[in-house]
Scaffold this active site. Structure first.
Site, mmCIF file in Angstrom:
data_model
loop_
_atom_site.group_PDB
_atom_site.id
_atom_site.type_symbol
_atom_site.label_atom_id
_atom_site.label_comp_id
_atom_site.label_asym_id
_atom_site.label_seq_id
_atom_site.Cartn_x
_atom_site.Cartn_y
_atom_site.Cartn_z
ATOM 1 N N GLU A 143 -1.015 -8.352 5.168
ATOM 2 C CA GLU A 143 -0.469 -8.719 6.739
ATOM 3 C C GLU A 143 -1.823 -8.562 7.326
ATOM 4 O O GLU A 143 -1.712 -8.918 8.747
ATOM 5 C CB GLU A 143 0.500 -7.331 6.991
ATOM 6 N N HIS B 56 -3.426 -5.165 1.551
ATOM 7 C CA HIS B 56 -2.741 -5.405 2.796
ATOM 8 C C HIS B 56 -2.722 -6.885 3.054
ATOM 9 O O HIS B 56 -3.450 -7.522 3.847
ATOM 10 C CB HIS B 56 -3.480 -4.741 3.845
ATOM 11 N N CYS C 140 0.859 -1.162 0.046
ATOM 12 C CA CYS C 140 -0.019 -0.107 -0.091
ATOM 13 C C CYS C 140 0.525 1.306 -0.064
ATOM 14 O O CYS C 140 1.461 1.618 -1.096
ATOM 15 C CB CYS C 140 -1.133 -0.016 1.208
HETATM 16 N N1 GLN Z 1 -3.574 6.238 0.954
HETATM 17 C C1 GLN Z 1 -2.362 5.943 1.438
HETATM 18 C C2 GLN Z 1 -1.131 6.866 0.722
HETATM 19 O O1 GLN Z 1 -1.502 7.562 -0.306
HETATM 20 C C3 GLN Z 1 -2.080 4.797 1.490
HETATM 21 C C4 GLN Z 1 -2.975 3.857 2.195
HETATM 22 C C5 GLN Z 1 -2.480 2.885 3.068
HETATM 23 O O2 GLN Z 1 -1.181 2.508 2.910
HETATM 24 N N2 GLN Z 1 -3.301 2.157 3.301
HETATM 25 O O3 GLN Z 1 -0.010 7.100 1.085
#
Ligand code: GLN
Length: 181
Positions: free
Chosen positions: A164, A162, A79
């Site tokens: 994890e 995610h 992410c």
């Molecule tokens: N929206 C976050 C970003 O742009 C990422 C979201 C996340 O890691 N769950 O950094």
């Protein structure tokens, strides 16, 4: 196997639990001194990439982490961790990324998808990005609704979701196999 987990911000604890369940030895990297410790791989967790980038710069960790990844250290970016590897951030992976690609408010959802070399896995998205372009050397590992949500380039593996969260350990297992090879 010793795995560094970048713990400047975000969801690092869940990665540590997952790695420990698989028999690896995760340790937290909060500063330059922690980063001196040898490791077989690095996890960059989800969180907020803007904040993470600011902190990693403030701590003078940007250069050493970039150099280690470019030098072949296996890395799993999830992410915000995916965003951290793109050209606007650590710039180690040839990908273009759209942040908050699913919208800010309604951008969190769970689904299932095929992950190349692993099988069908649950995927939890939280204000997630997706990959809009893969450069030379980068290959797709998973897509959802026509958007690339996981990719690999050499020893760098990224997921927009995610892995994890939840009980499925297969993405971390995939990563640990890479660290071992
Ligand atoms: N929206 C976050 C970003 O742009 C990422 C979201 C996340 O890691 N769950 O950094």
């Amino acid at each position: 196997m010793s795995i560094a987990v970048l713990a400047l911000q975000g969801a690092f604890a869940e990665h540590c639990q997952m790695l420990a369940r698989l028999g690896a030895e995760p340790f937290l990297v909060r500063n330059r001194a922690d980063w001196q410790r040898p490791c077989d791989g690095l996890v960059i967790p989800g969180g907020e990439s803007t904040a993470m980038l600011r902190i990693i710069r403030d701590l003078d960790l940007c250069e050493p982490v970039r150099a280690a990844i470019r030098g072949g250290l296996p890395v799993l970016g999830t992410c915000a961790g995916l965003i951290m590897l793109d050209a606007g951030h650590l710039d180690t992976m040839h990908i273009r990324v759209r942040r908050n690609a699913y919208g800010r408010q309604l951008g969190s959802f769970a689904t299932e998808g095929e992950f190349r070399g692993v099988g069908r896995i649950p995927m939890t998205f939280i204000r997630a990005p997706y990959i809009t372009e893969l450069g030379p050397g980068a290959t797709e590992l998973a897509s959802v609704d026509g958007h690339i949500v996981a990719a690999r380039e050499g020893r760098q593996v990224v997921t927009a979701f995610h892995p994890e969260l939840g009980d499925d350990t297969r993405v971390h297992r995939y990563f640990l196999d890479l660290c071992r090879s």
